[in-house]
Write an enzyme that holds these catalytic residues in place. Structure first.
Site, PDB file in Angstrom:
ATOM      1  N   SER A  21     -10.225   1.042   3.497  1.00 47.68           N
ATOM      2  CA  SER A  21      -9.869   0.724   4.605  1.00 47.68           C
ATOM      3  C   SER A  21      -8.985   2.117   5.268  1.00 47.68           C
ATOM      4  CB  SER A  21      -8.331  -0.128   4.519  1.00 47.68           C
ATOM      5  OG  SER A  21      -9.182  -1.430   3.993  1.00 47.68           O
TER       6      SER A  21
ATOM      7  N   GLU B 106      -4.277   4.999   5.902  1.00 44.34           N
ATOM      8  CA  GLU B 106      -3.994   4.817   4.631  1.00 44.34           C
ATOM      9  C   GLU B 106      -4.687   5.717   3.930  1.00 44.34           C
ATOM     10  OE1 GLU B 106      -4.519   0.537   3.234  1.00 44.34           O
ATOM     11  OE2 GLU B 106      -5.956   1.676   1.832  1.00 44.34           O
TER      12      GLU B 106
ATOM     13  N   ARG C 152       0.786  -1.234   0.134  1.00 46.01           N
ATOM     14  CA  ARG C 152      -0.029   0.062  -0.240  1.00 46.01           C
ATOM     15  C   ARG C 152       0.907   1.237   0.078  1.00 46.01           C
ATOM     16  NH1 ARG C 152      -2.630  -3.887  -0.407  1.00 46.01           N
ATOM     17  NH2 ARG C 152      -4.595  -4.394   0.655  1.00 46.01           N
TER      18      ARG C 152
HETATM   19  P1  FAD Z   1      -8.328   9.507  -5.399  1.00 44.39           P
HETATM   20  O1  FAD Z   1      -9.083   9.162  -3.845  1.00 44.39           O
HETATM   21  O2  FAD Z   1      -9.139  10.556  -6.245  1.00 44.39           O
HETATM   22  O3  FAD Z   1      -6.853  10.057  -4.906  1.00 44.39           O
HETATM   23  C1  FAD Z   1      -6.031   9.093  -3.961  1.00 44.39           C
HETATM   24  C2  FAD Z   1      -4.648   9.618  -3.876  1.00 44.39           C
HETATM   25  O4  FAD Z   1      -4.015   9.433  -5.500  1.00 44.39           O
HETATM   26  C3  FAD Z   1      -4.698  11.194  -3.918  1.00 44.39           C
HETATM   27  O5  FAD Z   1      -3.205  11.360  -2.832  1.00 44.39           O
HETATM   28  C4  FAD Z   1      -4.471  11.946  -5.198  1.00 44.39           C
HETATM   29  O6  FAD Z   1      -3.835  12.911  -5.169  1.00 44.39           O
HETATM   30  C5  FAD Z   1      -3.560  10.849  -5.872  1.00 44.39           C
HETATM   31  N1  FAD Z   1      -4.097  10.620  -7.353  1.00 44.39           N
HETATM   32  C6  FAD Z   1      -4.975  10.479  -7.997  1.00 44.39           C
HETATM   33  N2  FAD Z   1      -4.959  10.482  -9.127  1.00 44.39           N
HETATM   34  C7  FAD Z   1      -3.907  10.703  -9.572  1.00 44.39           C
HETATM   35  C8  FAD Z   1      -3.113  10.741 -10.691  1.00 44.39           C
HETATM   36  N3  FAD Z   1      -3.769  10.725 -11.923  1.00 44.39           N
HETATM   37  N4  FAD Z   1      -1.883  11.496 -10.522  1.00 44.39           N
HETATM   38  C9  FAD Z   1      -1.238  11.631  -9.516  1.00 44.39           C
HETATM   39  N5  FAD Z   1      -1.859  11.419  -8.212  1.00 44.39           N
HETATM   40  C10 FAD Z   1      -3.116  10.944  -8.345  1.00 44.39           C
HETATM   41  N6  FAD Z   1      -7.550   0.293  -2.129  1.00 44.39           N
HETATM   42  C11 FAD Z   1      -6.903  -0.946  -2.417  1.00 44.39           C
HETATM   43  O7  FAD Z   1      -5.684  -0.805  -2.315  1.00 44.39           O
HETATM   44  N7  FAD Z   1      -7.514  -2.198  -2.188  1.00 44.39           N
HETATM   45  C12 FAD Z   1      -8.747  -2.460  -2.058  1.00 44.39           C
HETATM   46  O8  FAD Z   1      -9.431  -3.277  -2.241  1.00 44.39           O
HETATM   47  C13 FAD Z   1      -9.618  -1.178  -1.750  1.00 44.39           C
HETATM   48  N8  FAD Z   1     -10.901  -1.207  -1.709  1.00 44.39           N
HETATM   49  C14 FAD Z   1     -11.961   0.017  -1.576  1.00 44.39           C
HETATM   50  C15 FAD Z   1     -13.128  -0.376  -1.151  1.00 44.39           C
HETATM   51  C16 FAD Z   1     -13.907   1.098  -0.927  1.00 44.39           C
HETATM   52  C17 FAD Z   1     -15.328   0.867  -0.619  1.00 44.39           C
HETATM   53  C18 FAD Z   1     -13.187   2.331  -1.076  1.00 44.39           C
HETATM   54  C19 FAD Z   1     -14.184   3.445  -0.799  1.00 44.39           C
HETATM   55  C20 FAD Z   1     -12.056   2.420  -1.320  1.00 44.39           C
HETATM   56  C21 FAD Z   1     -11.047   1.318  -1.666  1.00 44.39           C
HETATM   57  N9  FAD Z   1      -9.856   1.233  -1.804  1.00 44.39           N
HETATM   58  C22 FAD Z   1      -9.062   0.257  -1.990  1.00 44.39           C
HETATM   59  C23 FAD Z   1      -9.051   2.678  -1.857  1.00 44.39           C
HETATM   60  C24 FAD Z   1      -9.136   3.200  -3.127  1.00 44.39           C
HETATM   61  O9  FAD Z   1     -10.399   2.882  -3.979  1.00 44.39           O
HETATM   62  C25 FAD Z   1      -7.781   3.328  -3.920  1.00 44.39           C
HETATM   63  O10 FAD Z   1      -6.728   3.786  -3.207  1.00 44.39           O
HETATM   64  C26 FAD Z   1      -8.067   3.731  -5.356  1.00 44.39           C
HETATM   65  O11 FAD Z   1      -6.727   3.505  -5.939  1.00 44.39           O
HETATM   66  C27 FAD Z   1      -8.085   5.450  -5.450  1.00 44.39           C
HETATM   67  O12 FAD Z   1      -8.505   5.829  -6.523  1.00 44.39           O
HETATM   68  P2  FAD Z   1      -9.175   7.118  -6.826  1.00 44.39           P
HETATM   69  O13 FAD Z   1      -9.343   7.446  -8.207  1.00 44.39           O
HETATM   70  O14 FAD Z   1     -10.396   7.451  -6.124  1.00 44.39           O
HETATM   71  O15 FAD Z   1      -8.139   7.957  -6.061  1.00 44.39           O
HETATM   72  P1  NAP Z   2     -10.209 -10.099   4.840  1.00 44.75           P
HETATM   73  O1  NAP Z   2     -10.302 -11.034   3.765  1.00 44.75           O
HETATM   74  O2  NAP Z   2     -11.299 -10.259   6.000  1.00 44.75           O
HETATM   75  O3  NAP Z   2      -9.000 -10.162   5.587  1.00 44.75           O
HETATM   76  C1  NAP Z   2      -8.663  -9.522   6.673  1.00 44.75           C
HETATM   77  C2  NAP Z   2      -7.204  -8.668   6.762  1.00 44.75           C
HETATM   78  O4  NAP Z   2      -6.405 -10.020   6.524  1.00 44.75           O
HETATM   79  C3  NAP Z   2      -6.942  -8.238   5.410  1.00 44.75           C
HETATM   80  O5  NAP Z   2      -6.683  -6.969   5.512  1.00 44.75           O
HETATM   81  C4  NAP Z   2      -5.592  -9.110   4.521  1.00 44.75           C
HETATM   82  O6  NAP Z   2      -4.578  -8.225   4.380  1.00 44.75           O
HETATM   83  C5  NAP Z   2      -5.653 -10.155   5.586  1.00 44.75           C
HETATM   84  N1  NAP Z   2      -5.443 -11.620   4.938  1.00 44.75           N
HETATM   85  C6  NAP Z   2      -6.484 -12.254   4.896  1.00 44.75           C
HETATM   86  N2  NAP Z   2      -6.235 -13.543   4.117  1.00 44.75           N
HETATM   87  C7  NAP Z   2      -4.791 -13.290   4.059  1.00 44.75           C
HETATM   88  C8  NAP Z   2      -3.771 -14.231   3.516  1.00 44.75           C
HETATM   89  N3  NAP Z   2      -4.237 -15.643   2.948  1.00 44.75           N
HETATM   90  N4  NAP Z   2      -2.447 -13.713   3.331  1.00 44.75           N
HETATM   91  C9  NAP Z   2      -2.298 -12.520   3.633  1.00 44.75           C
HETATM   92  N5  NAP Z   2      -3.215 -11.639   4.260  1.00 44.75           N
HETATM   93  C10 NAP Z   2      -4.360 -12.184   4.414  1.00 44.75           C
HETATM   94  O7  NAP Z   2     -10.134  -8.784   4.213  1.00 44.75           O
HETATM   95  P2  NAP Z   2     -11.471  -7.664   3.559  1.00 44.75           P
HETATM   96  O8  NAP Z   2     -11.615  -6.666   4.328  1.00 44.75           O
HETATM   97  O9  NAP Z   2     -12.825  -8.754   3.363  1.00 44.75           O
HETATM   98  O10 NAP Z   2     -10.696  -7.196   2.306  1.00 44.75           O
HETATM   99  C11 NAP Z   2     -10.517  -8.212   1.181  1.00 44.75           C
HETATM  100  C12 NAP Z   2      -9.396  -7.680   0.507  1.00 44.75           C
HETATM  101  O11 NAP Z   2      -9.757  -6.441  -0.179  1.00 44.75           O
HETATM  102  C13 NAP Z   2      -7.938  -7.507   1.342  1.00 44.75           C
HETATM  103  O12 NAP Z   2      -7.033  -7.895   0.598  1.00 44.75           O
HETATM  104  C14 NAP Z   2      -8.222  -5.964   1.611  1.00 44.75           C
HETATM  105  O13 NAP Z   2      -6.609  -5.277   1.708  1.00 44.75           O
HETATM  106  C15 NAP Z   2      -8.987  -5.346   0.324  1.00 44.75           C
HETATM  107  N6  NAP Z   2      -9.534  -4.276   0.632  1.00 44.75           N
HETATM  108  C16 NAP Z   2      -8.662  -3.114   0.811  1.00 44.75           C
HETATM  109  C17 NAP Z   2      -9.402  -2.077   1.195  1.00 44.75           C
HETATM  110  C18 NAP Z   2      -8.755  -0.566   0.882  1.00 44.75           C
HETATM  111  O14 NAP Z   2      -9.413   0.499   1.236  1.00 44.75           O
HETATM  112  N7  NAP Z   2      -7.410  -0.709   1.028  1.00 44.75           N
HETATM  113  C19 NAP Z   2     -10.727  -1.905   1.323  1.00 44.75           C
HETATM  114  C20 NAP Z   2     -11.519  -3.188   1.191  1.00 44.75           C
HETATM  115  C21 NAP Z   2     -10.788  -4.131   0.821  1.00 44.75           C
HETATM  116  P3  NAP Z   2      -4.516  -7.414   3.192  1.00 44.75           P
HETATM  117  O15 NAP Z   2      -5.233  -6.239   3.406  1.00 44.75           O
HETATM  118  O16 NAP Z   2      -2.916  -7.206   3.281  1.00 44.75           O
HETATM  119  O17 NAP Z   2      -4.860  -7.959   1.759  1.00 44.75           O
END
Ligand code: FAD
Ligand code: NAP
Length: 337
Positions: free
Chosen positions: A238, A333, A164
């Site tokens: 998250s 994050e 991340r």
């Molecule tokens: P924004 O929110 O608009 O911007 C995020 C950051 O990136 C800001 O700092 C912005 O300045 C910068 N940015 C955006 N576009 C550019 C660009 N073109 N050039 C330079 N900088 C830029 N993230 C995960 O990693 N895994 C997940 O599973 C995940 N699940 C999510 C689920 C939900 C319900 C939500 C709401 C979010 C989730 N996220 C997850 C977080 C998010 O979706 C990601 O980080 C996504 O990549 C953000 O994209 P955005 O276009 O909305 O970025």
């Molecule tokens: P989950 O499957 O309930 O798991 C809980 C946490 O345990 C997760 O954060 C995941 O880490 C870790 N995990 C589970 N199984 C794993 C494995 N086999 N090996 C290593 N790590 C493991 O999580 P969830 O909330 O339902 O989300 C599912 C996936 O979507 C996750 O990968 C999560 O990161 C991603 N997600 C991300 C965001 C975001 O905003 N960043 C939001 C929603 C969902 P990791 O997070 O490192 O994978």
């Protein structure tokens, strides 16, 4: 280039706070981007960039110019018998991009289905889910320097991808605007279904040899079941990262909390932050403005009209209680402006 003034951020960000952008610039090309950068420079105004607004927390009024990246396009730039390289415009919707790949049998991004936001933001925090990170398919990105307006190409090494994280959240924070990202996809090949929820869903469907479309559909189903839809419940995914602690710290924690959920990580042990937040009693909490999602304690949600201050107050309270109980610091994050 369209410029709007005093624009509500409610529908432009997934948290839906009562925030406003002082100036919002819709950018659909690199030349418009250069003009927008110049505009901010000439007026000595702060400059921010958004894509889908799904990972940002905006204050009551965000001063200066906010550039919304709306540069679209998909171009196959190289192809072999087994792989294809596609350059995607930074403003392309991420989930639609993954779906486009899956429809063509291009493998690699299917575990990242239904992540909100744009292609251009994906490298910023090296988005990941269900055991896959975008870096695994990443080839290069094209960006524009925010100071000079000059173009620059970043290869994978230069992006310094980590869990991340990337150079764009560290040394180059606010340094560049990404305009395109090139991914290399496989034409078929193996899938990654090691995460429990994903494996369980495929089992439930009695799919024993899943293809990429099966994985895509399973990820969509699992996410729709568990995670809040930002169209209905405001959130930014998250709110905190899963902390990685040293092996010794993990050993001590396991003694005190034998149920602790953790996983091996590159530099130690990754703790499930959601598990710790839940154990502190936060899951399902609300104060009428903000709260903690009832299915996933890592997600702070909007439960009424809310401001950035209210979200940050709850986040700080959660961080303090996790630190008090486990001695572990949770790092945000979400990008806070
Ligand atoms: P924004 O929110 O608009 O911007 C995020 C950051 O990136 C800001 O700092 C912005 O300045 C910068 N940015 C955006 N576009 C550019 C660009 N073109 N050039 C330079 N900088 C830029 N993230 C995960 O990693 N895994 C997940 O599973 C995940 N699940 C999510 C689920 C939900 C319900 C939500 C709401 C979010 C989730 N996220 C997850 C977080 C998010 O979706 C990601 O980080 C996504 O990549 C953000 O994209 P955005 O276009 O909305 O970025
Ligand atoms: P989950 O499957 O309930 O798991 C809980 C946490 O345990 C997760 O954060 C995941 O880490 C870790 N995990 C589970 N199984 C794993 C494995 N086999 N090996 C290593 N790590 C493991 O999580 P969830 O909330 O339902 O989300 C599912 C996936 O979507 C996750 O990968 C999560 O990161 C991603 N997600 C991300 C965001 C975001 O905003 N960043 C939001 C929603 C969902 P990791 O997070 O490192 O994978």
């Amino acid at each position: 280039m369209q410029v709007q003034h005093n624009i509500s951020a409610m529908n432009l960000t997934t948290f839906g706070l009562t925030s406003k952008f002082e100036h919002l610039v819709h950018v659909t090309s690199v030349s418009e981007l250069n003009s927008a950068i110049e505009l901010a420079k000439q007026t000595h105004s702060p400059l921010h960039v958004i894509g889908g607004g799904s990972n940002v927390l905006v204050p009551e009024v965000l001063p200066g110019y906010t550039i919304r990246i709306e540069i679209v396009g998909k171009e196959v730039v190289d192809e072999t018998a087994t792989t294809v390289r596609v350059k995607f415009g930074a403003g392309e919707n991420w989930h639609q991009t993954v779906a486009w790949c899956v429809e063509r049998g291009y493998a690699g991004l299917e575990n990242l289905a239904l992540i909100p936001g744009t292609v251009g933001a994906a490298p910023i925090q090296n988005i990941g889910a269900y055991g896959v990170e975008q870096e695994q398919c990443f080839v290069e990105l094209e960006a524009v320097d925010r100071q000079t307006g000059l173009p620059k190409v970043f290869d994978k090494t230069e992006c310094e991808f980590a869990y991340r994280n990337s150079v764009f959240k560290n040394a180059l924070v606010d340094g560049v605007v990404i305009v395109s990202v090139t991914y290399e996809l496989r034409k078929g090949g193996t899938v990654n279904v090691k995460y429990k929820d994903l494996a369980t869903e495929l089992n439930r469907l009695e799919i024993t040899s899943p293809g990429i479309a099966d994985v895509f559909n399973a990820v969509v189903a699992v996410r729709q079941n568990k995670l809040p839809d930002p169209e209905i419940i405001g959130n930014a995914g998250s709110f905190f990262k899963n902390p990685v602690v040293e092996v010794e710290k993990h050993r001590q924690l396991l003694k005190a909390f034998p149920e602790l959920v953790s996983f091996p990580a590159k530099a130690g042990v990754k703790l499930a932050a959601a598990w710790m937040i839940d154990r502190c009693g936060w899951k399902g909490y609300t104060n009428g403005h903000v709260g903690v999602h009832e299915n996933q304690a890592l997600v702070i949600i909007r439960t009424g009209q809310a401001t950035q201050t209210q979200v940050l107050k709850l986040a700080a309270d959660i961080q303090a209680s996790v630190f008090e109980k486990f001695g572990v610091e949770l790092e945000r994050e979400v990008n806070v402006w």
